[in-house]
Design an enzyme around this catalytic site. Structure first.
Site, PDB file in Angstrom:
ATOM      1  CG  HIS A   1      -0.427  -0.037   2.529  1.00  0.00           C
ATOM      2  ND1 HIS A   1      -0.039   1.090   3.204  1.00  0.00           N
ATOM      3  CD2 HIS A   1      -0.208  -1.076   3.383  1.00  0.00           C
ATOM      4  CE1 HIS A   1       0.394   0.764   4.406  1.00  0.00           C
ATOM      5  NE2 HIS A   1       0.310  -0.547   4.539  1.00  0.00           N
TER       6      HIS A   1
ATOM      7  CG  ASP B   1       1.039  -4.105   4.942  1.00  0.00           C
ATOM      8  OD1 ASP B   1       1.905  -3.402   5.494  1.00  0.00           O
ATOM      9  OD2 ASP B   1      -0.186  -3.910   5.077  1.00  0.00           O
TER      10      ASP B   1
ATOM     11  CG  HIS C   1       0.831   2.403  12.731  1.00  0.00           C
ATOM     12  ND1 HIS C   1      -0.394   1.773  12.768  1.00  0.00           N
ATOM     13  CD2 HIS C   1       1.333   2.155  11.486  1.00  0.00           C
ATOM     14  CE1 HIS C   1      -0.632   1.180  11.613  1.00  0.00           C
ATOM     15  NE2 HIS C   1       0.413   1.397  10.831  1.00  0.00           N
TER      16      HIS C   1
ATOM     17  CD  GLU D   1      -3.052  -1.373   5.543  1.00  0.00           C
ATOM     18  OE1 GLU D   1      -3.156  -2.436   6.199  1.00  0.00           O
ATOM     19  OE2 GLU D   1      -2.465  -0.362   5.988  1.00  0.00           O
ATOM     20  CD  GLU D   2      -1.158   1.878   7.829  1.00  0.00           C
ATOM     21  OE1 GLU D   2      -1.888   1.404   8.717  1.00  0.00           O
ATOM     22  OE2 GLU D   2      -0.018   1.451   7.591  1.00  0.00           O
TER      23      GLU D   2
ATOM     24  CG  ASP E   1      -2.285   4.332   3.103  1.00  0.00           C
ATOM     25  OD1 ASP E   1      -2.123   3.264   2.467  1.00  0.00           O
ATOM     26  OD2 ASP E   1      -2.991   4.394   4.127  1.00  0.00           O
TER      27      ASP E   1
ATOM     28  CG  ASP F   1       2.777  -0.425   7.866  1.00  0.00           C
ATOM     29  OD1 ASP F   1       2.377  -0.912   6.796  1.00  0.00           O
ATOM     30  OD2 ASP F   1       2.042  -0.238   8.849  1.00  0.00           O
TER      31      ASP F   1
END
Length: 520
Positions: free
Chosen positions: A76, A169, A494, A145-146, A78, A115
């Site tokens: 992904h 991922d 994150h 995705e997030e 993003d 990520d």
């Protein structure tokens, strides 16, 4: 100047560094999507870019692989954009500042976006190559995705011919992910009304700040039992409200529903005569929280300061809305003990009570562990975003709800809806995605296990995960999809402590190339 030019594989790091120069947070993916399109054009590769900014790039198989089954390489575009309070970077408009610390690549005071930027870098390096043997490649780059895997939900897979997919991922080298939970983003809406009180003489406008938490990914790290700043705030507000006169002006915490919030800020009005008592109560709860979370969030702190205290360094991304609907209110000079003279808009008593009731009683964290797979969280939820929405006269609480059992996911949403109805509110759900079920007979998984044992001299860990991945959505779109998710070591995703192992990226690259070589 490149900080990665000395590291291998050179092509992968070249593209990863370029990706980091382009802002690509969730809902801000147009620039990174266009970059991938320009890459395809420059390399004379067929591509598809849809209205959501998803991109698919096609490359023929190399000599000897022309008629092989196509392989989908998927990641992904993003990233989760988090930054430290004093970080000057505007992540909507500016790239990241990378630094190398030993074997670890990090970003200065921001998330790194390993990520899932590393997946895109791997794929672009393969698409760019002239000497890597591989079957026809269908590189699928999804967006958002997030924030609920919205790109994967929207993408049209009718042009894809492959049913073998390498999803890049995952963040633990040596772990092959073969199943995941389904989920949804559920937002609870608590309607609130406002009225007017004074902030002078008899009353004080105060700021409560919950800070010092570690946060983390609400799927991958939910089993670590870390504190949730929004839920902690609910406990503190309830303790104050039970004993003293308290009104909420605004409350806000967290930025992503799938990230455990590290900070929460509330503006409240209290009676001046109760200040010392409330200050002591907050101090008491500080001790309680430090004891409860001594092994997970040792720096947890609740601050109680006047609203104009310059020592408070509030995260500028936590928008605390104090300018409430000025048309709501009352002409009474005395509202539940508050002297009404200076027109400070606050939630009325009933609304204050309802918001606190929701914060305290909405479920959170692990709800059930799997009885089939030891150590696997089966069902959980995380209140990731709490905000006061002044235009809608409501407080909203957004949750990432996850379960590998569809009925348990729905039961959680039903429980939330039951409480909201009792409080006069409602629940809305978006971004629902199915669970990715374990495939008992997987040719790809068996091949990847064999190659891993050859290259590493040990067995890989084959596992299911509680976090949602896009494989479930693709499994629903591509018949008989055979898929494995894997990747290099990335720690503390994150969060602003996110870091990626340079040596692991190289080993995983060699692993990917051998997989492609054998998929003839």
């Amino acid at each position: 100047m490149s900080v990665l030019k000395e590291f291998k594989p050179a092509e992968v790091w070249k593209y990863f560094e370029k990706i980091c120069e382009i802002p690509h947070g969730s809902s801000n993916t147009k620039m990174i999507s266009d970059y991938c399109v320009e890459f395809a054009k420059e390399h004379n590769l067929r591509y598809i870019q849809d209205k959501s900014n998803n991109v698919i790039i096609f490359k023929d198989g190399t000599t000897g692989y022309e008629n092989s089954q196509p392989v989908i390489i998927q990641g992904h575009l993003d990233m989760v954009c988090e930054k430290e309070n004093d970080c000057p970077i505007d992540m909507e408009k500016e790239g990241l500042e990378l630094i190398v610390d030993g074997d670890m690549l990090k970003a200065v005071k921001t998330t790194l976006g390993g990520d899932d930027g590393i997946a895109i870098a791997y794929a672009l390096a393969i698409l760019d190559s002239t000497d890597i043997p591989h079957p026809p490649i269908e590189a699928v780059f999804t967006v958002d995705e997030e924030i609920g895997m919205l790109g994967a939900a929207d993408i049209d897979c009718s042009e894809l011919k492959g049913n073998i997919m390498l999803n890049l991922d995952s963040e633990d080298e040596g772990h092959l992910l073969v199943s995941c939970a389904g989920g949804a983003t559920a937002t609870c809406h608590v309607p609130v009304r406002y009225e007017t009180v004074s902030d002078v003489n008899a009353n004080k406008v105060m700021k409560l700040t919950v800070t010092g938490l570690n946060g983390g990914h609400s799927g991958v790290e939910i089993d670590k039992e870390r504190a949730n700043a929004n839920r902690i705030m609910g406990r503190v507000l309830d303790a104050i409200n039970v004993k003293y006169v308290c009104r909420i002006i605004s409350v806000a915490g967290g930025l992503k529903d799938n990230a455990i919030p590290r900070e929460c800020v509330a503006e409240i009005v209290i009676a001046d005569k109760d200040f010392d008592k409330i200050d002591s109560l907050v101090a008491e709860y500080n001790d309680i929280f430090k004891n409860e979370y001594k092994n997970t969030d040792k720096d947890i702190t609740v601050l109680f300061n006047s609203n104009d205290d310059s020592n408070i360094k509030s995260n500028d991304s936590l928008n605390v809305y104090s300018n409430i609907n000025s048309n709501a209110g009352t002409n009474s000079n005395l509202i539940n003990g508050f002297d009404n003279s200076c027109n400070i808009e606050v939630m009325d008593t009933d609304s204050t009570n309802k918001v606190i009731a929701a914060l305290v009683n909405l479920p959170g964290g692990i709800q059930r562990m799997s009885t089939d797979i030891k150590g696997l969280v089966q069902t959980s939820l995380n209140m990731g975003i709490l905000k006061t929405v002044k235009d809608n006269s409501e407080v909203s609480m957004s949750f990432s709800v996850r379960s590998s059992i569809g009925s348990e996911k729905q039961e959680l949403i039903d429980r939330m809806d039951c409480l909201m109805r009792a409080l006069g509110g409602s629940v809305t759900c978006v971004g629902e995605y199915p669970a990715w079920e374990y495939k008992k007979d997987s040719t790809l998984r068996n091949l990847m296990i064999d190659i891993y044992k050859e290259q590493y001299g040990e067995e890989p860990i084959v596992e299911a995960i509680h976090a949602g991945v896009e494989c479930g959505l693709f499994a629903g779109k591509i018949k008989d999809l055979d898929c494995v998710s894997f990747g290099p070591d990335i720690l503390d995703i994150h969060t602003t402590s996110e870091r990626m192992s340079i040596s692991s990226v190289e080993r995983t690259w060699k692993y990917i190339l051998e997989i492609l070589k054998r998929l003839r």
